[in-house]
Structures are given as structure tokens and as C-alpha cells.
Design a protein around this motif. Structure first.
Motif, mmCIF file in Angstrom:
data_model
loop_
_atom_site.group_PDB
_atom_site.id
_atom_site.type_symbol
_atom_site.label_atom_id
_atom_site.label_comp_id
_atom_site.label_asym_id
_atom_site.label_seq_id
_atom_site.Cartn_x
_atom_site.Cartn_y
_atom_site.Cartn_z
ATOM 1 N N ILE A 101 0.815 -1.214 0.000
ATOM 2 C CA ILE A 101 0.000 0.000 0.000
ATOM 3 C C ILE A 101 0.853 1.270 0.000
ATOM 4 O O ILE A 101 0.551 2.221 -0.748
ATOM 5 N N PRO A 102 1.926 1.359 0.803
ATOM 6 C CA PRO A 102 2.738 2.589 0.762
ATOM 7 C C PRO A 102 3.291 2.898 -0.625
ATOM 8 O O PRO A 102 3.363 4.072 -1.013
ATOM 9 N N MET A 103 3.672 1.884 -1.399
ATOM 10 C CA MET A 103 4.189 2.134 -2.740
ATOM 11 C C MET A 103 3.093 2.671 -3.660
ATOM 12 O O MET A 103 3.352 3.526 -4.514
ATOM 13 N N LEU A 104 1.887 2.150 -3.507
ATOM 14 C CA LEU A 104 0.769 2.666 -4.295
ATOM 15 C C LEU A 104 0.444 4.105 -3.901
ATOM 16 O O LEU A 104 0.217 4.966 -4.761
ATOM 17 N N GLU A 105 0.440 4.365 -2.614
ATOM 18 C CA GLU A 105 0.080 5.706 -2.147
ATOM 19 C C GLU A 105 1.123 6.749 -2.537
ATOM 20 O O GLU A 105 0.789 7.936 -2.686
#
Length: 353
Positions: A101-105
Motif C-alpha cells: 500500500i505505501p508504494m501505491l500511495e
């Protein structure tokens, strides 16, 4: 006059080619489980591999959206020049929220997570907590149904009637939907990712009756002609994470399959066959199918309105789930793609996980 007729014929041929290569809308849905180096390769990508996939999607000009937006835009027939993708995860593993999720965000991209609710309620390792699932929703990601108990939907218990089996599945699906909606405080789309990717005509009929869309685990692109009870999602793991091979799947176009027989992928045959019905002329398009790393046997029947091809593996299928992938060139380095799931039982019954 002859020159005008020739020009008209060329124009019609060009228009037909464009229609074949550019469907009303083609989108792709990627399927991940773990994003970790410590989890099984068959259901995982490493954080570095995941980051590379996101970089590549950006370089290829993809717009990454939530699954509900993708579904709506496909149904509305969005501009065929768009490259549309959704990133989905199954099971709600904690590595998704910690690493994926952090990479997507960082890119402002949303995720869709299909949550099996019982393991979350029981806080089984390595699952997310209820608070983490709620956090995903609060941060703009979509959480949807992956059943409550992550059951094998196609399997009936010993002595279980068809009615009892249907009620058990219905209760399991409804339980997961209710929990998710209680956690996030609002109604959610009726989307279900089939646990293990397993489904058959009876399971699909139940989902249709309940008003759900069903999402599979097989490669292929999505357009407005897709069967919304068998929506393809491209499975990605460490064994198939190389972008060279994954790119072909991500840029694929939907193969214009008109029907598939048999409708069920459950079999006890070691080399089961299925038959695809395609538009007339498809025998000449260079269709290739592969099963267990070897070309499958193709038997064509040509017709005036459509062609049919019988696809049979050249090698025995092992008990368990096997995918047969069929492709044909669409020009410009892209392929039409169809993937077929076999669930092969053996003499002792259902395969173990």
C-alpha cells in the motif's frame, strides 16, 4: 469506378482491423497476495518486484484506478485508447498494508483488497487486523468480499444436499459482506473473488441470484462483453514476476470467445479438452495454446459464422488446478488472450492444498 471500389474495400478492411485490435474498452486487473520476501513464492512477490511492476505500469501509460471505477468505466465503454488497470490483493495479508500500500500511495494509486473475514476476526498470522482493514477504507482503498471462511466453493460435504450446499455458501458470503460493511460503516459493492479461484456453473448461478460479480484467478483482459461472473484477473507471483512475460499479459486484449464447453472446469480426466467458439476466420489467426509448459493439441472446425477449436493438453495434468493459456497475435506486439482453469480431481477425490 474500379478504383473507387478498391479504395472502399481497403477502407473497410482497415476499419475491421481497427475493430479487432481495439475493443470498445479493454482493461486489466492484476492479482497479488503477499508483498514479502519471507512468504511462499507461489503466492508472493518481493517488494522490489512490486515496485518494478508499478514503475512499468506508469511507463506504459496505465491509469490505475479502484476496481469499482474500472468496472463502471468498462461498462460505460471508455475511450479504447486508454490503458486502464486495477491492482487487487486477495486474503488481506499484513504485508499488503505494510509493504504494498505505501508504494501505491506514493503514486496516488488506490488498491482493492478482497478480504477473507474470518481469519481477520481471529487475527490469524499473517493477516491484517480489523483496524487495519478499516484504515484501508479510510485511506480511499476498496475492501470487498473474499468469503468469510475462505472455503472451496465447488466442494460439497459428504452427504450434503444441493440445497444445504447453496445455503452454506450463501451464509458464508453474506457473513463476510455484513462484517465488512459493519467495519467500514457503509455499503460496499457486491464483488466476490472466488477463494482459490475455484467456481463452476452452480457457484456462478448462486452469485448471479445474490446480485454479485465474480472475480477469477486467470489471465485475460476485460471489456464490456466480459462475463461478470467470471472476470479475469492476472495472477502475479515470484515465479511469473519478470516484466518481459508479464507485459504481454498486461497489454493483452480480450479474445472474442463466444462460448466455452464444457461450462465446468471440474474434471477427473488426465488430459481434459475444452472447445472455444470464435468468430469465423480465427483458424487463420495463428492461435496457440499452452498447458504445463508444452503446446496443447488444437483441433479446428471451420464454419461460415464461427470457428470452433478443441484444446487438449499434450501432457497429463497433475491433480489440482491447472491453467491452459491461449493467445493469438493482435499486431503491434500485443496478443489476444484467453485462460482456462481446470480443477482436476484424482481417484481419491479432491486434491489437498
Amino acid at each position: 469506378m474500379q478504383t473507387i471500389k478498391l479504395r472502399l474495400a481497403c477502407l473497410l478492411a482497415l476499419m475491421l482491423a481497427l475493430v479487432l485490435v481495439s475493443p470498445a474498452q479493454a482493461a486489466v486487473i492484476l492479482l497479488y497476495h503477499h508483498v514479502s520476501e519471507q512468504t511462499p513464492a507461489a503466492t508472493s512477490v518481493t517488494p522490489d518486484q512490486f515496485r518494478e511492476h508499478l514503475d512499468r505500469l506508469e511507463q506504459e501509460g496505465f491509469e490505475v484506478v479502484r476496481l469499482d471505477e474500472l468496472v463502471q468505466r468498462v461498462r460505460d465503454g471508455a475511450d479504447p485508447r486508454e490503458r486502464l488497470a486495477s491492482i487487487t490483493f486477495d486474503d488481506a495479508y499484513v504485508s499488503i498494508i505494510e509493504n504494498g500500500i505505501p508504494m501505491l500511495e506514493e503514486r496516488g494509486w488506490p488498491a482493492t483488497v478482497f478480504v477473507a473475514t474470518e481469519p481477520v476476526v481471529e487475527r490469524r498470522r499473517p493477516m491484517m487486523s480489523i483496524d487495519q482493514v478499516k484504515s484501508l477504507h479510510e485511506r480511499g482503498h476498496l475492501v470487498v468480499n473474499h468469503s468469510h471462511t475462505h472455503l472451496h466453493m465447488v466442494r460439497r460435504r459428504e452427504g450434503e444436499s444441493a440445497r444445504a450446499w447453496r445455503q452454506r455458501l450463501r451464509s458464508d458470503i453474506e457473513r463476510a459482506q455484513q462484517l465488512l460493511e459493519d467495519w467500514v460503516g457503509e455499503s460496499l459493492p457486491k464483488y466476490l473473488a472466488y477463494p482459490y479461484g475455484e467456481h463452476d456453473p452452480d457457484v456462478r448461478a448462486l452469485l448471479a441470484e445474490m446480485g454479485y460479480k465474480g472475480f477469477s484467478q486467470r489471465s485475460g483482459a476485460v471489456d464490456d462483453k466480459v462475463d461478470w461472473l467470471d472476470v479475469p484477473r492476472i495472477p502475479v507471483n515470484r515465479q511469473f514476476a519478470d516484466w518481459g512475460g508479464l507485459r504481454d499479459k498486461v497489454l493483452a486484449l480480450p479474445m472474442p470467445v463466444q462460448s466455452v464447453t464444457p461450462e465446468s472446469g471440474i474434471t477427473s480426466t488426465v488430459r481434459p479438452s475444452f472447445t472455444l467458439t470464435l468468430p469465423a476466420g480465427w483458424e487463420r489467426r495463428g492461435l496457440n495454446c499452452f498447458a504445463r509448459g508444452a503446446p496443447a493439441e488444437l483441433d479446428w472446425t471451420r464454419g461460415d459464422e464461427h470457428d470452433q477449436v478443441r484444446v487438449r493438453p499434450a501432457r497429463d495434468l497433475a491433480p489440482g488446478r491447472s491453467l491452459v493459456n491461449c493467445t493469438a497475435s493482435a499486431g503491434e506486439g500485443r496478443f489476444y488472450w484467453y485462460s482456462h482453469l481446470w480443477m482436476r480431481r484424482d481417484s481419491s477425490g479432491w486434491y489437498s492444498e
